[in-house]
Design a protein around this motif. Structure first.
Motif, PDB file in Angstrom:
ATOM      1  N   HIS A  19      38.181  48.521  39.354  1.00 24.71           N
ATOM      2  CA  HIS A  19      37.105  48.219  40.290  1.00 24.71           C
ATOM      3  C   HIS A  19      36.002  47.416  39.609  1.00 24.71           C
ATOM      4  O   HIS A  19      35.423  46.500  40.216  1.00 24.71           O
ATOM      5  CB  HIS A  19      36.541  49.511  40.871  1.00 24.71           C
ATOM      6  CG  HIS A  19      37.567  50.334  41.568  1.00 24.71           C
ATOM      7  ND1 HIS A  19      37.917  51.600  41.143  1.00 24.71           N
ATOM      8  CD2 HIS A  19      38.359  50.064  42.637  1.00 24.71           C
ATOM      9  CE1 HIS A  19      38.866  52.080  41.938  1.00 24.71           C
ATOM     10  NE2 HIS A  19      39.147  51.164  42.847  1.00 24.71           N
ATOM     11  N   ALA A  20      35.714  47.743  38.356  1.00 24.13           N
ATOM     12  CA  ALA A  20      34.721  46.964  37.612  1.00 24.13           C
ATOM     13  C   ALA A  20      35.198  45.523  37.448  1.00 24.13           C
ATOM     14  O   ALA A  20      34.404  44.571  37.550  1.00 24.13           O
ATOM     15  CB  ALA A  20      34.464  47.604  36.252  1.00 24.13           C
ATOM     16  N   ALA A  21      36.499  45.350  37.208  1.00 23.19           N
ATOM     17  CA  ALA A  21      37.044  43.989  37.073  1.00 23.19           C
ATOM     18  C   ALA A  21      36.947  43.233  38.384  1.00 23.19           C
ATOM     19  O   ALA A  21      36.624  42.031  38.410  1.00 23.19           O
ATOM     20  CB  ALA A  21      38.497  44.069  36.600  1.00 23.19           C
ATOM     21  N   LEU A  22      37.202  43.916  39.510  1.00 27.27           N
ATOM     22  CA  LEU A  22      37.058  43.274  40.821  1.00 27.27           C
ATOM     23  C   LEU A  22      35.615  42.886  41.065  1.00 27.27           C
ATOM     24  O   LEU A  22      35.319  41.767  41.517  1.00 27.27           O
ATOM     25  CB  LEU A  22      37.555  44.220  41.916  1.00 27.27           C
ATOM     26  CG  LEU A  22      37.281  43.799  43.362  1.00 27.27           C
ATOM     27  CD1 LEU A  22      37.960  42.466  43.680  1.00 27.27           C
ATOM     28  CD2 LEU A  22      37.755  44.887  44.334  1.00 27.27           C
ATOM     29  N   ALA A  23      34.686  43.803  40.791  1.00 29.05           N
ATOM     30  CA  ALA A  23      33.270  43.518  41.009  1.00 29.05           C
ATOM     31  C   ALA A  23      32.823  42.302  40.202  1.00 29.05           C
ATOM     32  O   ALA A  23      32.012  41.493  40.681  1.00 29.05           O
ATOM     33  CB  ALA A  23      32.428  44.738  40.639  1.00 29.05           C
ATOM     34  N   ALA A  24      33.356  42.151  38.992  1.00 27.73           N
ATOM     35  CA  ALA A  24      32.981  41.012  38.155  1.00 27.73           C
ATOM     36  C   ALA A  24      33.437  39.687  38.756  1.00 27.73           C
ATOM     37  O   ALA A  24      32.852  38.635  38.466  1.00 27.73           O
ATOM     38  CB  ALA A  24      33.568  41.185  36.753  1.00 27.73           C
ATOM     39  N   ARG A  25      34.472  39.728  39.599  1.00 29.21           N
ATOM     40  CA  ARG A  25      34.961  38.504  40.237  1.00 29.21           C
ATOM     41  C   ARG A  25      34.236  38.186  41.540  1.00 29.21           C
ATOM     42  O   ARG A  25      34.318  37.068  42.045  1.00 29.21           O
ATOM     43  CB  ARG A  25      36.473  38.623  40.517  1.00 29.21           C
ATOM     44  CG  ARG A  25      37.324  38.759  39.279  1.00 29.21           C
ATOM     45  CD  ARG A  25      38.790  38.537  39.595  1.00 29.21           C
ATOM     46  NE  ARG A  25      39.332  39.510  40.529  1.00 29.21           N
ATOM     47  CZ  ARG A  25      39.849  40.688  40.183  1.00 29.21           C
ATOM     48  NH1 ARG A  25      39.884  41.047  38.896  1.00 29.21           N
ATOM     49  NH2 ARG A  25      40.325  41.509  41.096  1.00 29.21           N
ATOM     50  N   LEU A  26      33.547  39.176  42.099  1.00 26.67           N
ATOM     51  CA  LEU A  26      32.854  38.988  43.381  1.00 26.67           C
ATOM     52  C   LEU A  26      31.441  38.470  43.131  1.00 26.67           C
ATOM     53  O   LEU A  26      30.441  39.136  43.386  1.00 26.67           O
ATOM     54  CB  LEU A  26      32.834  40.302  44.164  1.00 26.67           C
ATOM     55  CG  LEU A  26      34.202  40.838  44.592  1.00 26.67           C
ATOM     56  CD1 LEU A  26      34.082  42.257  45.151  1.00 26.67           C
ATOM     57  CD2 LEU A  26      34.851  39.911  45.621  1.00 26.67           C
TER      58      LEU A  26
END
Length: 423
Positions: A19-26
């Motif tokens: 989820h942290a990796a997804l947030a970094a892409r958003l």
């Protein structure tokens, strides 16, 4: 806009590394093609390719994004949905609305579709070349889903659909719709009371219908905010039995499972809109001067900001808790696991709180807050439907009350001594 503030930033206890990796892409830069765009069809395509956001609507086993259970054919990660919708709520509420209904139009296929149905629908959903809709609401069946009247009658090896659906999002764009129709007795037709829960619920079946099929007509409906939504009519629309999703009579349960998963993410979208409004309000009161000082120096303004920030954090906590509990329950008990009470709490509180936060942001902007085209004015119109769709606030209260009363009754029953069978 600087970096987006997402729940995974400071509520890490509810999230995982993916989820942290997804947030970094958003990021605002990544989502820039969506910001300010007004063409729903272009937005729908962009969220598929190149952005890849629809991957979070489809299980990893069926080509979607990694979600922690790569072998499960029906598991989607609701915490990922929360982060995507929280980001879209800040950047592009119109895109968020399309994204949400793309999920509603795909998840019943994930849960109950045949292999052939999944192969026909899901690749197009992922790419954005295919847009879906969720055709449940009718002119006389909104909150009372069990009273819907659209009919599906058997005709040889197939079915014939007749009826009307209204307020169906994505209608002007959609290629297919999951249509819920009555295949059994309507409430009141089986000797029971109108609005009863007998055959009313058991008599509903879901169908996957192409919207360019003969006998289907669509009519757009103008809304207070730019939103692709409309009316569907079915007049002798013939579909094969292979268009049926799941068992005959299983449509009500399928609809509730779908709404249970996505209802939590409605709260996340509301949190995104509220966060944007709070940020706009802070920027305005720190630069706007009245009575010889910035507005931010006034005690009443500071009280408003304190209330807005506190309500937003409370809403984010409820949404994150519900999403975490739903994902954990699904991992333990299957993809269709339900956390109805927590989902209802999250949806109810977050949407109501966002309405209050955005209203205060408008008030803090003064006259400019109601000038068409300003950010807070747009958010004021965008937030209102979230308190209605996927279950009104009033329906959420009934769900919550039912859940807590059932839990209380179960606790009382567990505490009662076992009967003395020796006598």
């Amino acid at each position: 806009m600087k970096r987006l503030a997402l729940s995974s930033d400071d509520l890490a206890v509810f999230f995982e590394d993916r989820h942290a990796a997804l947030a970094a892409r958003l990021t605002p830069e990544a989502l820039a093609p969506l910001a300010g765009a007004s063409d729903p069809a272009a937005l729908a395509r962009c969220m598929g390719e190149p952005l890849g956001l629809y991957a979070h609507l489809v299980p990893e086993a069926l080509g979607g994004a990694p979600a922690g259970r790569p072998a499960h054919p029906a598991y989607i990660d609701v915490r990922s949905l929360v982060l995507v919708r929280e980001a879209l709520g800040q950047v592009a509420p119109l895109a968020d609305a399309i994204f949400a209904v793309q999920g509603l139009g795909a998840y019943p296929v994930v849960l109950a579709g045949s292999d052939a149905q999944r192969r026909a629908i899901l690749p197009g959903v992922l790419s954005g070349r295919r847009v879906g809709a969720f055709a449940l609401t009718e002119p006389e069946a909104g909150s009372d889903v069990a009273s819907l009247r659209t009919q599906a009658r058997r005709d040889g090896a197939g079915w014939v659909l007749d009826g009307e659906k209204v307020l169906i999002s994505n209608v002007p764009l959609a290629h297919h719709a999951v249509v819920f129709a009555r295949t059994g007795a309507a409430p009141g037709d089986d000797g029971g009371p109108a609005g009863g829960q007998g055959a009313g619920r058991r008599g509903i079946t879901a169908f996957l219908v192409d919207l360019d099929a003969p006998g289907v007509s669509a009519e757009p409906l103008p809304m207070s905010v730019p939103h692709p939504i409309g009316r569907l009519r079915f007049d002798g629309c013939r579909v094969p039995d292979g268009a049926r999703l799941g068992d005959v009579g299983g449509g009500f349960r399928l609809a509730m499972q779908t709404l249970d998963a996505f209802r939590i993410s409605v709260g996340a979208a509301a949190n995104g809109m509220a966060a944007r409004a709070l940020r706009e309000a802070i920027a305005h009161v720190t630069r706007r001067r009245q009575f010889g000082a910035p507005l931010s120096e006034q005690q009443m303004v500071r009280a408003y900001l304190a209330e807005m920030a506190t309500e937003l954090d409370a809403a984010r906590l409820l949404v994150a808790r519900a999403a975490h509990k739903r994902d954990t329950a699904a991992e333990a008990g299957g993809a269709g696991a339900r956390v109805s009470t927590e989902a209802a709490m999250a949806k109810m509180f977050a949407t109501e709180a966002a309405q209050r936060i955005i209203d205060r942001a408008v008030q803090l902007h003064g006259g400019m807050g109601v000038v068409e085209g300003t950010e807070v004015e747009r958010l004021y119109r965008e937030i209102r439907p979230l308190r209605i769709y996927e279950g009104t606030t009033e329906i959420q209260k009934l769900i919550i009350a039912k859940g807590i009363l059932e839990r209380a009754a179960a606790e009382v029953a567990a505490e009662e001594p076992a009967p003395d069978r020796a006598r």
